[in-house]
Design a protein around this motif. Structure first.
Motif, mmCIF file in Angstrom:
data_model
loop_
_atom_site.group_PDB
_atom_site.id
_atom_site.type_symbol
_atom_site.label_atom_id
_atom_site.label_comp_id
_atom_site.label_asym_id
_atom_site.label_seq_id
_atom_site.Cartn_x
_atom_site.Cartn_y
_atom_site.Cartn_z
ATOM 1 N N ILE A 189 0.836 -1.203 0.000
ATOM 2 C CA ILE A 189 0.000 0.000 0.000
ATOM 3 C C ILE A 189 0.874 1.256 0.000
ATOM 4 O O ILE A 189 0.589 2.231 -0.709
ATOM 5 N N MET A 190 1.948 1.236 0.772
ATOM 6 C CA MET A 190 2.862 2.379 0.814
ATOM 7 C C MET A 190 3.473 2.630 -0.564
ATOM 8 O O MET A 190 3.590 3.788 -1.018
ATOM 9 N N ALA A 191 3.871 1.549 -1.257
ATOM 10 C CA ALA A 191 4.488 1.696 -2.572
ATOM 11 C C ALA A 191 3.496 2.218 -3.597
ATOM 12 O O ALA A 191 3.855 2.993 -4.498
ATOM 13 N N GLN A 192 2.232 1.783 -3.459
ATOM 14 C CA GLN A 192 1.221 2.180 -4.441
ATOM 15 C C GLN A 192 0.665 3.577 -4.203
ATOM 16 O O GLN A 192 0.257 4.256 -5.145
ATOM 17 N N THR A 193 0.620 4.018 -2.951
ATOM 18 C CA THR A 193 -0.019 5.299 -2.627
ATOM 19 C C THR A 193 0.961 6.361 -2.153
ATOM 20 O O THR A 193 0.616 7.551 -2.119
ATOM 21 N N GLY A 194 2.153 5.948 -1.745
ATOM 22 C CA GLY A 194 3.111 6.900 -1.209
ATOM 23 C C GLY A 194 2.801 7.354 0.199
ATOM 24 O O GLY A 194 3.373 8.343 0.684
ATOM 25 N N CYS A 195 1.897 6.629 0.906
ATOM 26 C CA CYS A 195 1.533 7.005 2.273
ATOM 27 C C CYS A 195 2.553 6.464 3.265
ATOM 28 O O CYS A 195 3.450 5.691 2.919
ATOM 29 N N SER A 196 2.383 6.838 4.532
ATOM 30 C CA SER A 196 3.279 6.364 5.589
ATOM 31 C C SER A 196 2.895 4.944 6.009
ATOM 32 O O SER A 196 1.804 4.458 5.687
ATOM 33 N N GLN A 197 3.807 4.303 6.753
ATOM 34 C CA GLN A 197 3.528 2.946 7.243
ATOM 35 C C GLN A 197 2.334 2.941 8.181
ATOM 36 O O GLN A 197 1.486 2.031 8.134
ATOM 37 N N LYS A 198 2.216 3.936 9.039
ATOM 38 C CA LYS A 198 1.091 4.021 9.963
ATOM 39 C C LYS A 198 -0.225 4.157 9.214
ATOM 40 O O LYS A 198 -1.221 3.515 9.550
ATOM 41 N N HIS A 199 -0.225 4.996 8.160
ATOM 42 C CA HIS A 199 -1.448 5.192 7.385
ATOM 43 C C HIS A 199 -1.821 3.906 6.642
ATOM 44 O O HIS A 199 -3.004 3.562 6.538
ATOM 45 N N ALA A 200 -0.806 3.194 6.134
ATOM 46 C CA ALA A 200 -1.064 1.948 5.416
ATOM 47 C C ALA A 200 -1.708 0.915 6.341
ATOM 48 O O ALA A 200 -2.652 0.212 5.958
#
Length: 243
Positions: free
Chosen positions: A195-206
């Motif tokens: 999810i982080m790789a696909q969205t660029g979000c943080s680990q916590k957000h993922a």
């Protein structure tokens, strides 16, 4: 049962434990020994061992399926000689179910049973748990003094071996639980990484995305994570442990 197992001592029981491929086989051998002792002079003998685990009684081994059914009647009625022996540490005998007046709910459930008497002997465990040897007979009447003394001696000697087997089984279950937890953690971490790789979000957000999906779908977090990974590369992640 081999005659050399009759009157077996603590060291011999430990040898039986060490020679058994797993706890189920060891406990089955114990109940076979007790059936041999109890059955001397009888045409039939039915024995089982009850261990109190996770706040409930469990038949960990039995001489036959009928004995398990007899135990289950006690567990479902929450009363009976085995339940009393486990909770009080006292030996309990029912000489005839047809005339027994204690535990009315249990004796009513036993009406029509092929068993007519039972001897329940507590097994003292050093782990702080509780256990009992249950010896059923299709014949009414008290257990002979010879059989009673042999069974009492056997349970005293067997207590250490049963304690060891319970501790080993508990450790094995904890190891399995830890392995399962690590497998789940691996799947969740990898899914969060996707999810982080696909969205660029943080680990916590993922992780929060996974938690929200888990709640919305009413599915376990691990299952949601595995679904994400399945869609990503079609494989199921595994955790590897170094030998």
């Amino acid at each position: 049962m081999n005659d050399e197992l009759t009157g077996v001592g603590t060291d011999a029981l430990i040898d039986v434990l060490l020679d058994s491929p797993d706890m189920n086989v060891f406990l089955q051998r114990l109940v076979d020994i007790s059936s041999h002792e109890f059955g001397q002079g009888l045409a039939e003998a039915h024995c089982s061992i009850t261990v109190w685990r996770n706040r409930r009684p469990v038949t960990v081994c039995s001489s036959d399926p009928e004995t398990v059914a007899m135990d289950e009647i006690q567990y479902s009625s929450k009363q009976g000689p085995c339940m009393h022996a486990v909770s009080t540490g006292e030996m309990v005998e029912v000489v005839d179910f047809e005339t027994e007046t204690r535990w009315p709910k249990y004796t009513k459930a036993m009406a029509g049973s092929p068993m007519r008497s039972v001897l329940a002997i507590p097994i003292s465990l050093k782990t702080g748990g509780a256990a009992a040897l249950n010896c059923y007979s299709p014949y009414p009447g008290p257990v002979s003094e010879h059989a009673r003394e042999a069974l009492l001696e056997f349970t005293t000697v067997a207590a250490r071996a049963v304690t060891l087997s319970v501790k080993m089984q508990t450790q094995a279950e904890r190891a399995a639980d830890l392995a399962a937890a690590l497998e789940s953690r691996t799947a969740i971490d990898l899914a969060a990484g996707v999810i982080m790789a696909q969205t660029g979000c943080s680990q916590k957000h993922a992780v929060n995305i996974l938690l929200k999906a888990s709640n919305n779908r009413n599915e376990k977090l691990r299952d949601v994570a595995l679904a994400v990974l399945e869609r990503f590369d079609g494989t199921t992640p595994t955790t590897h442990f170094d030998a």
